[in-house]
Design a protein around this motif. Structure first.
Motif, PDB file in Angstrom:
ATOM      1  N   SER A   1      -0.580   5.020  -9.257  1.00  0.00           N
ATOM      2  CA  SER A   1      -0.276   3.980  -8.276  1.00  0.00           C
ATOM      3  C   SER A   1       0.086   4.522  -6.894  1.00  0.00           C
ATOM      4  CB  SER A   1       0.871   3.091  -8.796  1.00  0.00           C
ATOM      5  OG  SER A   1       2.032   3.861  -9.047  1.00  0.00           O
ATOM      6  N   ASN A   2       0.556   5.781  -6.832  1.00  0.00           N
ATOM      7  CA  ASN A   2       0.905   6.355  -5.521  1.00  0.00           C
ATOM      8  C   ASN A   2      -0.320   6.849  -4.748  1.00  0.00           C
ATOM      9  OD1 ASN A   2       0.304   8.555  -7.127  1.00  0.00           O
ATOM     10  ND2 ASN A   2       2.078   9.764  -6.493  1.00  0.00           N
ATOM     11  N   GLU A   3      -1.504   6.654  -5.340  1.00  0.00           N
ATOM     12  CA  GLU A   3      -2.734   7.108  -4.690  1.00  0.00           C
ATOM     13  C   GLU A   3      -3.477   5.979  -3.975  1.00  0.00           C
ATOM     14  OE1 GLU A   3      -5.042  10.197  -6.966  1.00  0.00           O
ATOM     15  OE2 GLU A   3      -3.788   9.437  -8.615  1.00  0.00           O
ATOM     16  N   TYR A   4      -2.888   4.776  -3.964  1.00  0.00           N
ATOM     17  CA  TYR A   4      -3.550   3.662  -3.290  1.00  0.00           C
ATOM     18  C   TYR A   4      -2.525   2.651  -2.761  1.00  0.00           C
ATOM     19  CZ  TYR A   4      -2.914   1.713  -8.017  1.00  0.00           C
ATOM     20  OH  TYR A   4      -2.385   1.321  -9.221  1.00  0.00           O
ATOM     21  N   PHE A   5      -3.005   1.786  -1.881  1.00  0.00           N
ATOM     22  CA  PHE A   5      -2.206   0.678  -1.352  1.00  0.00           C
ATOM     23  C   PHE A   5      -2.669  -0.614  -2.018  1.00  0.00           C
ATOM     24  CE2 PHE A   5      -2.485   3.726   2.224  1.00  0.00           C
ATOM     25  CZ  PHE A   5      -1.130   3.961   2.433  1.00  0.00           C
ATOM     26  N   LEU A   6      -1.735  -1.552  -2.203  1.00  0.00           N
ATOM     27  CA  LEU A   6      -2.070  -2.868  -2.732  1.00  0.00           C
ATOM     28  C   LEU A   6      -1.788  -3.933  -1.681  1.00  0.00           C
ATOM     29  CD1 LEU A   6      -0.662  -2.943  -6.398  1.00  0.00           C
ATOM     30  CD2 LEU A   6      -3.017  -2.578  -5.654  1.00  0.00           C
ATOM     31  N   ALA A   7      -2.682  -4.906  -1.584  1.00  0.00           N
ATOM     32  CA  ALA A   7      -2.475  -6.062  -0.711  1.00  0.00           C
ATOM     33  C   ALA A   7      -3.114  -7.267  -1.403  1.00  0.00           C
ATOM     34  CB  ALA A   7      -3.089  -5.837   0.662  1.00  0.00           C
ATOM     35  N   TYR A   8      -2.736  -8.474  -0.966  1.00  0.00           N
ATOM     36  CA  TYR A   8      -3.321  -9.679  -1.561  1.00  0.00           C
ATOM     37  C   TYR A   8      -3.621 -10.712  -0.480  1.00  0.00           C
ATOM     38  CZ  TYR A   8       1.175 -12.057  -0.949  1.00  0.00           C
ATOM     39  OH  TYR A   8       2.306 -12.627  -0.410  1.00  0.00           O
ATOM     40  N   LYS A   9      -4.522 -11.636  -0.814  1.00  0.00           N
ATOM     41  CA  LYS A   9      -4.864 -12.738   0.079  1.00  0.00           C
ATOM     42  C   LYS A   9      -5.685 -13.761  -0.699  1.00  0.00           C
ATOM     43  CE  LYS A   9      -9.110 -10.605   1.832  1.00  0.00           C
ATOM     44  NZ  LYS A   9      -9.864 -10.207   3.042  1.00  0.00           N
ATOM     45  N   GLY A  10      -5.890 -14.930  -0.113  1.00  0.00           N
ATOM     46  CA  GLY A  10      -6.807 -15.893  -0.692  1.00  0.00           C
ATOM     47  C   GLY A  10      -8.218 -15.341  -0.584  1.00  0.00           C
ATOM     48  N   SER A  11      -9.042 -15.538  -1.607  1.00  0.00           N
ATOM     49  CA  SER A  11     -10.365 -14.904  -1.640  1.00  0.00           C
ATOM     50  C   SER A  11     -11.268 -15.356  -0.491  1.00  0.00           C
ATOM     51  CB  SER A  11     -11.051 -15.184  -2.978  1.00  0.00           C
ATOM     52  OG  SER A  11     -11.151 -16.579  -3.195  1.00  0.00           O
TER      53      SER A  11
END
Length: 229
Positions: free
Chosen positions: A159-169
């Motif tokens: 998990s420390n090898e990437y960033f997570l983000a979210y949004k409406g598709s």
């Protein structure tokens, strides 16, 4: 003949037609906040609630356009139970408008239906559709699921090898960062809002640039040697 607790409860609750000025799932009046399960009030419950016609006791509510073809499984079950409990006899196979009080609108999420997008440098993998169930969802639970999914598609990854983000598709932009318990709580609120409006939710996994990280580490090491020389 003996009756269990649920059977007694169902007998005591009288049936009624659904009114837009009441919460579909708990029968709270969205004007005066009175519990209409066993009592009544004189509010005009056929009128849609607004800021101008409801009392200060009701701080907010959620207008919902329910569409069974796009609704999450847990929401379908939630609406089905309420329809039977209060005897609305609403045809849940068709779209209809209803209202939810603030408390019912924030019902616990136990299932997530998501589109996962993985960006690895210039490569963007096709979106992955997932349907994950949880007993009591926490940030670490979701993080672990995503870590496993990413590893399955691009090789062993942490998990420390990437960033997570979210949004409406359907939304443009980079989305909202999802990296700890606090941002996860906001994600759950937004998730409920999205699905209430029949929208899909996407989580974007962006792999970190390992070359840049390596250069930063080398720079720090060299900088440290220069200080001691």
């Amino acid at each position: 003949m003996s009756l269990n607790e649920n059977e007694v409860y169902e007998i005591q609750v009288y049936t009624r037609k659904y009114q837009i000025g009441t919460c579909f799932t708990c029968q709270k009046c969205l004007y005066c906040e009175k519990d209409l399960t066993f009592e009544n009030c004189h509010c005009n419950k056929y009128e849609k609630p607004t800021k101008n016609n409801r009392t200060a006791k009701v701080r907010g509510y959620r207008g919902l356009c329910y569409d069974t073809s796009n609704a999450q499984p847990f929401l379908k079950e939630f609406m089905k139970k309420s329809n039977l409990k209060f005897g609305y006899e609403v045809n849940l196979a068709t779209s209809f408008y209803c209202s939810l009080c603030t408390a019912c609108n924030m019902n616990q999420v136990t299932e997530l239906q998501l589109r996962i997008s993985i960006k690895n440098g210039k490569e963007i993998l096709p979106s992955i559709l997932v349907n994950w169930s949880f007993d009591d969802i926490k940030y670490n639970d979701l993080s672990t699921k995503i870590e496993q999914l990413v590893s399955e598609h691009i090789g062993l990854t942490f998990s420390n090898e990437y960033f997570l983000a979210y949004k409406g598709s359907s939304e443009v932009g980079a989305g909202t960062l999802l990296d700890n318990e606090i941002t996860f709580e906001e994600f759950l609120k937004d998730y409920k809002r999205y699905i209430s409006n029949n929208k899909k939710v996407m989580i974007i996994v962006t792999m970190k640039d390992k070359k840049k990280d390596k250069k930063k580490r080398e720079y720090k090491v060299n900088f440290g040697f220069n200080l001691n020389s």
